[in-house]
Enzyme design. Sequence first.
Site, PDB file in Angstrom:
ATOM      1  N   ARG A 153       0.828  -1.219   0.000  1.00 50.47           N
ATOM      2  CA  ARG A 153       0.000   0.000   0.000  1.00 50.47           C
ATOM      3  C   ARG A 153       0.858   1.263   0.000  1.00 50.47           C
ATOM      4  O   ARG A 153       0.644   2.178  -0.793  1.00 50.47           O
ATOM      5  CB  ARG A 153      -0.899   0.023   1.244  1.00 50.47           C
ATOM      6  CG  ARG A 153      -2.184  -0.741   1.121  1.00 50.47           C
ATOM      7  CD  ARG A 153      -2.953  -0.632   2.423  1.00 50.47           C
ATOM      8  NE  ARG A 153      -2.202  -1.247   3.498  1.00 50.47           N
ATOM      9  CZ  ARG A 153      -2.428  -2.493   3.938  1.00 50.47           C
ATOM     10  NH1 ARG A 153      -3.390  -3.213   3.434  1.00 50.47           N
ATOM     11  NH2 ARG A 153      -1.679  -3.006   4.895  1.00 50.47           N
ATOM     12  N   ARG A 234      11.061   0.408   8.981  1.00 49.63           N
ATOM     13  CA  ARG A 234      11.581   0.077  10.305  1.00 49.63           C
ATOM     14  C   ARG A 234      13.096   0.181  10.264  1.00 49.63           C
ATOM     15  O   ARG A 234      13.725  -0.237   9.270  1.00 49.63           O
ATOM     16  CB  ARG A 234      11.182  -1.352  10.722  1.00 49.63           C
ATOM     17  CG  ARG A 234       9.720  -1.516  11.143  1.00 49.63           C
ATOM     18  CD  ARG A 234       9.427  -0.798  12.465  1.00 49.63           C
ATOM     19  NE  ARG A 234       8.063  -0.984  12.908  1.00 49.63           N
ATOM     20  CZ  ARG A 234       7.044  -0.159  12.618  1.00 49.63           C
ATOM     21  NH1 ARG A 234       7.253   0.924  11.884  1.00 49.63           N
ATOM     22  NH2 ARG A 234       5.840  -0.390  13.090  1.00 49.63           N
ATOM     23  N   GLU A 263      15.572   2.645  18.302  1.00 55.62           N
ATOM     24  CA  GLU A 263      14.774   3.811  18.725  1.00 55.62           C
ATOM     25  C   GLU A 263      14.432   3.744  20.203  1.00 55.62           C
ATOM     26  O   GLU A 263      14.117   2.656  20.699  1.00 55.62           O
ATOM     27  CB  GLU A 263      13.465   3.848  17.926  1.00 55.62           C
ATOM     28  CG  GLU A 263      13.668   4.139  16.477  1.00 55.62           C
ATOM     29  CD  GLU A 263      12.361   4.076  15.688  1.00 55.62           C
ATOM     30  OE1 GLU A 263      11.264   4.174  16.283  1.00 55.62           O
ATOM     31  OE2 GLU A 263      12.438   3.934  14.477  1.00 55.62           O
ATOM     32  N   HIS A 281      10.557   9.268  13.737  1.00 57.63           N
ATOM     33  CA  HIS A 281       9.474   8.303  13.438  1.00 57.63           C
ATOM     34  C   HIS A 281       8.111   9.006  13.363  1.00 57.63           C
ATOM     35  O   HIS A 281       7.199   8.709  14.137  1.00 57.63           O
ATOM     36  CB  HIS A 281       9.451   7.176  14.481  1.00 57.63           C
ATOM     37  CG  HIS A 281       8.821   5.914  13.968  1.00 57.63           C
ATOM     38  ND1 HIS A 281       9.220   4.651  14.371  1.00 57.63           N
ATOM     39  CD2 HIS A 281       7.809   5.712  13.081  1.00 57.63           C
ATOM     40  CE1 HIS A 281       8.481   3.740  13.758  1.00 57.63           C
ATOM     41  NE2 HIS A 281       7.620   4.354  12.970  1.00 57.63           N
TER      42      HIS A 281
END
Length: 321
Positions: A153, A234, A263, A281
């Site tokens: 997507r 990611r 992170e 992010h």
Amino acid sequence: MRVFVSRKIPEPGLEILKKHFDVDVYEGDSPISRKELLVRAKGCDGILPLLTDKIDSEIMDITGIKAIANYAVGYDNVDVQAATERKIPLTNTPGVLTDATADLTFALILAISRRIVESDKYLRAGKWKGWDPMLLLGGDFVNRTIGIIGMGRIGKAVARRAKGFGMNIIYVDHEQQSDIEKEVDAKKVTFSECLQNSDYLTLHIPHTSETHQLIGIKELKQMKPSAYLINTSRGKVINEEELITALAKRIIAGAGLDVFFDEPEINPELVKLDNVVIVPHIGSASLETRTNMAIIAAENLVEALTGKKPKNIVNPEIYYK
Ligand code: DGY
């Protein structure tokens, strides 16, 4: 029934939950500690965690939760196998963040290539002496090639934006994606062809054992020295140490990163580089998107805890007889 929400999420999601359950929300301003998560979620029927919360077998067993509605499309923070073995439905929030994430991908492409952050710093530092034919020259987009790793997507939404910029589009995916090929004239290529031919290489893949550190020095060396790498998926799909080496040695021209290996820790060597744009992010961070994510996650949790098969179930096999 009681549910635990591991961080304050937009109110419309909480309102849905409050109509059905007793709701406990962690109000802290940084991710909840594992210790507190265990205490607060213990005895709850469902949990609505964030991608910053590791939901593993220990959490499932100690808390006794019966449903997990992750507030993200990615769910590499959850041990899916452990949830499935325990017949715990796990849901995510696909679809609603596609455009916001594709927008941020393009923002990073534009920012790194047209040196937006560098230009802003330059100007604020009072260094501008007047218009200069050679000042802060960057890259072009028209007729340049964008390589999309993962034509799902978000990859497709990026492809549509790239078409608007007059770019050639190549991609790597397990499947032939005929719809987007027709729509934007995208061409499926091999992984190596994508690395070698892209002026902008952008990653839109989940983090799995198959994609862990997919991009390291070996792959970066196959890229053009003038190419840029963009990652809004990611952090762990890149070997970050090796990317830092490649950026420092100008093996590639630059990178735009929304996600990081560990992170919220940021490698200090990354911060020192001027050929990288880094943001915390924020791929899905538009008000409307985060609100829709809250609504969908809440609806998922209601469905899962009221005996329905949720629309966005990640482990549907738990419903098979
Ligand atoms: C996700 O949903 O997986 C994003 O990383 C955050 O919205």
